[in-house]
Design an enzyme around this catalytic site. Structure first.
Site, PDB file in Angstrom:
ATOM      1  N   LYS A  96       0.776  -1.246  -0.007  1.00  0.00           N
ATOM      2  CA  LYS A  96       0.093  -0.055  -0.014  1.00  0.00           C
ATOM      3  C   LYS A  96       1.008   1.189  -0.047  1.00  0.00           C
ATOM      4  O   LYS A  96       0.490   2.052   0.673  1.00  0.00           O
ATOM      5  CB  LYS A  96      -1.017   0.001   1.187  1.00  0.00           C
ATOM      6  CG  LYS A  96      -1.935  -1.393   1.373  1.00  0.00           C
ATOM      7  CD  LYS A  96      -2.972  -1.241   0.723  1.00  0.00           C
ATOM      8  CE  LYS A  96      -4.166  -2.480   1.180  1.00  0.00           C
ATOM      9  NZ  LYS A  96      -3.614  -3.836   1.533  1.00  0.00           N
ATOM     10  N   ARG A  97       1.705   1.294  -0.720  1.00  0.00           N
ATOM     11  CA  ARG A  97       2.671   2.346  -0.754  1.00  0.00           C
ATOM     12  C   ARG A  97       2.371   3.598  -1.884  1.00  0.00           C
ATOM     13  O   ARG A  97       1.330   3.392  -2.470  1.00  0.00           O
ATOM     14  CB  ARG A  97       4.141   2.047  -1.318  1.00  0.00           C
ATOM     15  CG  ARG A  97       4.807   0.943  -0.429  1.00  0.00           C
ATOM     16  CD  ARG A  97       5.333   1.454   0.885  1.00  0.00           C
ATOM     17  NE  ARG A  97       6.160   0.752   1.533  1.00  0.00           N
ATOM     18  CZ  ARG A  97       6.071  -0.188   2.367  1.00  0.00           C
ATOM     19  NH1 ARG A  97       4.927  -0.533   2.664  1.00  0.00           N
ATOM     20  NH2 ARG A  97       6.938  -0.777   2.928  1.00  0.00           N
TER      21      ARG A  97
END
EC number: 4.1.1.23
Lengths: 270, 270
Positions: A96-97
């Site tokens: 989830k960058r």
């Protein structure tokens, strides 16, 4: 791995299962805790027991980072083990960058080059220039959050933006980004009725679907509304498989759960 | 660290500067590259040269993850060095994390417990239950993206949601979350005119402000519209300070740039 290769694996294995490797030391069998790297040993046993039933593994980076450098080493050993023993498996770094351009490039380097994952999950809030650095990698895939499976999904994702829910706007806008053919999307199974609308916007994309099982989503419902001609779905299951037992038989029981999912999928693929 | 303690440090140092430690091996002085841990040695020199001029350091996790385990070790050594030599410094893990509840708890554990940062940046897209696990930590701070400094900010953050921009909705909604007093927000300096509106919604919160300098934001404009009675601003500068020189004099030149910022801030605080 290319998407035709992924589709080919789905056909061969009669499965579009993704197994989430969210390894929590408080939940794994006690007998592993005396080993030097319990997280890796747990993953290795799960992988050995399930690799013929699944087309994908998805380590969730949070569960490794929580153990600091030791955790990051377990993550590296896990991805290296998958890549060396089962190169046909599609690997997902569930991370989830997302950040400004030069920073996203560093994250892409971390997951695509240093760790050599096939794909990474990203968050859309910072827009185009936070995602395009990931998309620039050839034969790598960027799996962007669209509609998630948690309660908080209704805080912002479903808000009405000029007559359309935000997650739909996210899907549509992302199609105009450079190398958008490398995009896949996260769509939670707990909202099966939304898949019809989503397929109108992204008919051909692969969707990574969490929330079947533990979070209450139904596999048959998701497939009914979300499947396309190339299947186009990766159904994730984490806890229901990897924590099926916390005894010595954990890998065997994990296989049993994975087999149940694979057989249900085989039935649907017919 | 509590926010009154942070405010106290601002008064003592006459500075509300945050120095971003975005360390890229391609940009640091060549003579460091022969050392065992060039990233840590670079950070140590920057910290030694600037700690009296800044109230905060902000390592950006992407730049460490890109170097794998070695990078994670550099990050750990850097935060340990700051915490042991300058415990009065407010530390920020710029990580932009956020996931479903049990996963966010693991990220919080990673940054607040394992690495012992004072704060971490998070993304809002997944809503309440993705942020509250961070807020549950006492005397720790969660810095949520509101309006970022990049071009992509206009893709979604400024979309009109029921008559109000999305980032305003994000700010307002977050105020109702449990332990919301532990929230701070990221607001980019490139959009100084937005600060007036933002201060109507979150008058008392600290704002972490990137984008002054390299990205074109003006310090005086940001302070004019964004400052509150307790200052309420942390102005980040990364590249302009840490890459002021790539010669042997890099730390000295970094100090010179930091001093320039601190003096401008001292003038504003009067």
């Amino acid at each position: 791995m290319t998407t035709p290769e992924l589709y080919n694996q789905i056909q061969l294995k009669k499965s579009f299962l993704c197994i989430g490797l969210d390894v929590d030391l408080n939940k794994i069998p006690k007998h592993l805790l005396t080993l030097e790297d319990p997280i890796f040993e747990f993953n290795k046993a799960i992988i050995d027991a399930t690799h013929d039933l699944t087309v994908s593994y998805k380590p969730n980076t949070a569960f490794y980072e929580a153990y600091g450098i030791k955790g990051w080493m377990s993550l590296q050993k896990t991805i290296n083990y998958i890549n060396s023993t089962h190169p046909d498996i599609f690997t997902i770094a569930d991370a989830k960058r997302g950040d400004i351009g030069n920073t996203s490039s560093m994250y892409a380097k971390a997951f695509f080059e240093d760790l050599n994952f096939d794909s990474v999950t990203v968050a859309p809030y910072m827009g185009k220039d936070s995602v395009e650095p990931f998309l620039a990698f050839e034969n790598k895939h960027t799996i962007m959050l669209a509609l998630t499976s948690n309660e908080g999904a209704f805080d912002f994702q479903t808000l009405n933006v000029d007559g359309k829910e935000l997650y739909k706007q996210v899907l549509e806008t992302s199609k105009s980004w450079k190398n958008s053919e490398n995009l896949m999307y996260v769509v939670g199974a707990t909202k099966a009725e939304y898949f019809t609308e989503i397929r109108k916007i992204v008919p051909d994309s692969f969707l990574l679907v969490p929330g079947v099982g533990a979070q209450g989503g139904s596999l048959s419902e998701v497939c009914k509304y979300g499947m396309n001609a190339n299947v186009g779905l990766l159904i994730n299951s984490s806890r229901a498989i990897i924590y099926a037992s916390n005894g010595i038989d954990f890998a065997e029981k994990a296989r049993k759960e994975a087999l149940k999912m694979q057989q249900e999928m085989e039935g649907i693929l017919k």
